[in-house]
Design a protein around this motif. Structure first.
Motif, PDB file in Angstrom:
ATOM      1  N   TYR A 189       2.086   1.458  13.448  1.00 28.23           N
ATOM      2  CA  TYR A 189       3.457   1.222  11.929  1.00 28.23           C
ATOM      3  C   TYR A 189       4.945   1.050  11.989  1.00 28.23           C
ATOM      4  N   ARG A 196       0.979  -1.381   0.310  1.00 26.90           N
ATOM      5  CA  ARG A 196       0.260   0.014   0.053  1.00 26.90           C
ATOM      6  C   ARG A 196       0.778   1.332  -0.353  1.00 26.90           C
ATOM      7  N   GLY A 197       2.210   1.097  -0.311  1.00 31.41           N
ATOM      8  CA  GLY A 197       3.152   1.919  -0.586  1.00 31.41           C
ATOM      9  C   GLY A 197       1.871   3.247  -1.547  1.00 31.41           C
ATOM     10  N   GLU A 203       1.454  -3.070   6.197  1.00 33.16           N
ATOM     11  CA  GLU A 203       2.075  -4.463   5.023  1.00 33.16           C
ATOM     12  C   GLU A 203       2.441  -5.241   5.515  1.00 33.16           C
ATOM     13  N   GLY A 204       3.219  -5.301   7.238  1.00 29.72           N
ATOM     14  CA  GLY A 204       3.128  -6.980   8.210  1.00 29.72           C
ATOM     15  C   GLY A 204       4.876  -6.007   8.249  1.00 29.72           C
ATOM     16  N   THR A 221       3.604  -1.763   9.198  1.00 34.21           N
ATOM     17  CA  THR A 221       5.034  -0.264   8.110  1.00 34.21           C
ATOM     18  C   THR A 221       3.421  -0.229   7.601  1.00 34.21           C
ATOM     19  N   LYS A 222       2.823   0.823   7.568  1.00 29.27           N
ATOM     20  CA  LYS A 222       1.234   1.183   6.265  1.00 29.27           C
ATOM     21  C   LYS A 222       0.894  -0.397   6.716  1.00 29.27           C
TER      22      LYS A 222
END
Lengths: 116, 182
Positions: free
Chosen positions: A53, A27-28, A60-61, A57-58
């Motif tokens: 976060y 999802r970056g 994404e794991g 991290t956003k």
């Protein structure tokens, strides 16, 4: 082989969850572009950055699991935040107020819906 | 320490940043840092010289935030933001991570602490390019803007395999990347 209706429904739900879980969790910004955030979601983003976060991290794991591609209803996510699970600590109302938790969960949902 | 992310600090003279009894501006007894099935660490200092500030930003645990530089040119954009190389986790030797983290360049809005991915390998998975048979970043370790500010150079350590015996860097695989708007 014919299944009973209840079994068919259960298999459908499991299959749906697996299919959804197989979607990319990326999802970056280079992948989905900048998110359109109103003040409520910006507050959610701020809270996510502050509390979530480093492990997710956003979404994404990382040290924690991927959380931006799971079709979990908000009440379950709310429970997990308040109670914790495994290595995830709990976050009580003094750390994240109920209103702030609403914003945080809405932000996570926004991440989930971000298009590739 | 379990659960402690790398941090970006704004250094102010005369300030104590918490070592050895704090990480991320939080005491070592914070639940974030208690390993599974174990007790929290105990503080070592008899008295604290102050209260640590809050970091500017906290990176993903095990991301290994390394060299960074600030954008200074409108031609590149994101003026005032810090661009940080994330070397990437070194699982399994550095501890448990459910998913790979790092292996990219991120940008940090130092006013809000928000971290956004800036440059990363294509595809669904996070990790070094060699793991997925593609071309791209292996392990970014440093970034620097050129004197004009219009291009960002990324030093890539190269292929570093990891197993339970530790790191195994592969000679001759380091590269220098150049990123610009053109």
């Amino acid at each position: 082989m014919a299944h009973k209706p209840a079994v068919s429904r259960a298999l459908f739900i499991v299959g749906l969850l697996l299919a959804l879980a197989a979607c990319s969790a990326r999802r970056g910004e280079p992948v989905v572009g900048p998110l359109a955030l109103d003040d409520h979601l910006k507050r959610g983003q701020q809270l996510f950055d502050q509390h979530c976060y480093k492990c997710h991290t956003k979404g994404e794991g990382g040290m924690g699991p991927i959380i931006n591609d799971k079709p979990l209803p908000k009440f379950l996510m709310r429970t997990q935040v308040r109670v914790g699970m495994g290595t995830m600590p709990n976050f009580g109302p003094k750390q994240i107020s109920d209103d702030d938790l609403d914003a945080l969960l809405d932000y996570i949902v926004a991440l989930r819906r971000a298009e590739h | 320490m379990w659960g402690a992310g790398d941090v970006l600090w704004r250094i102010m003279p005369g300030t104590w940043y918490g070592w050895p009894d704090y990480a991320e501006g939080k005491t070592v007894t914070n639940e974030d840092f208690r390993p599974p099935m174990k007790k929290s660490l105990a503080p070592l200092l008899a008295s604290e010289p102050g209260k640590p500030p809050t970091p500017v930003a906290i990176f993903g645990v095990h991301a290994s935030a390394d060299g960074f530089d600030f954008s200074r040119s409108n031609s590149f954009g994101h003026v005032g933001e810090a661009f940080v190389a994330e070397f990437g986790d070194q699982a399994p030797t550095t501890g448990k991570s459910l998913h790979p983290v790092g292996f990219r360049v991120v940008r940090v809005d130092v006013a809000s602490g928000h971290i956004e991915e800036f440059a990363a390998n294509k595809g669904k998975n996070v990790g070094p390019a060699s793991k997925f048979g593609g071309a791209g970043f292996e392990r970014p370790v440093a970034v620097r803007f050129d004197p004009s500010g219009g291009a960002l150079y990324v030093v890539d350590f190269g292929v570093m395999l990891m197993d339970r015996g530790g790191p195994k860097p592969q000679p001759g695989t380091g590269v220098l990347w150049r990123i610009s708007r053109q």
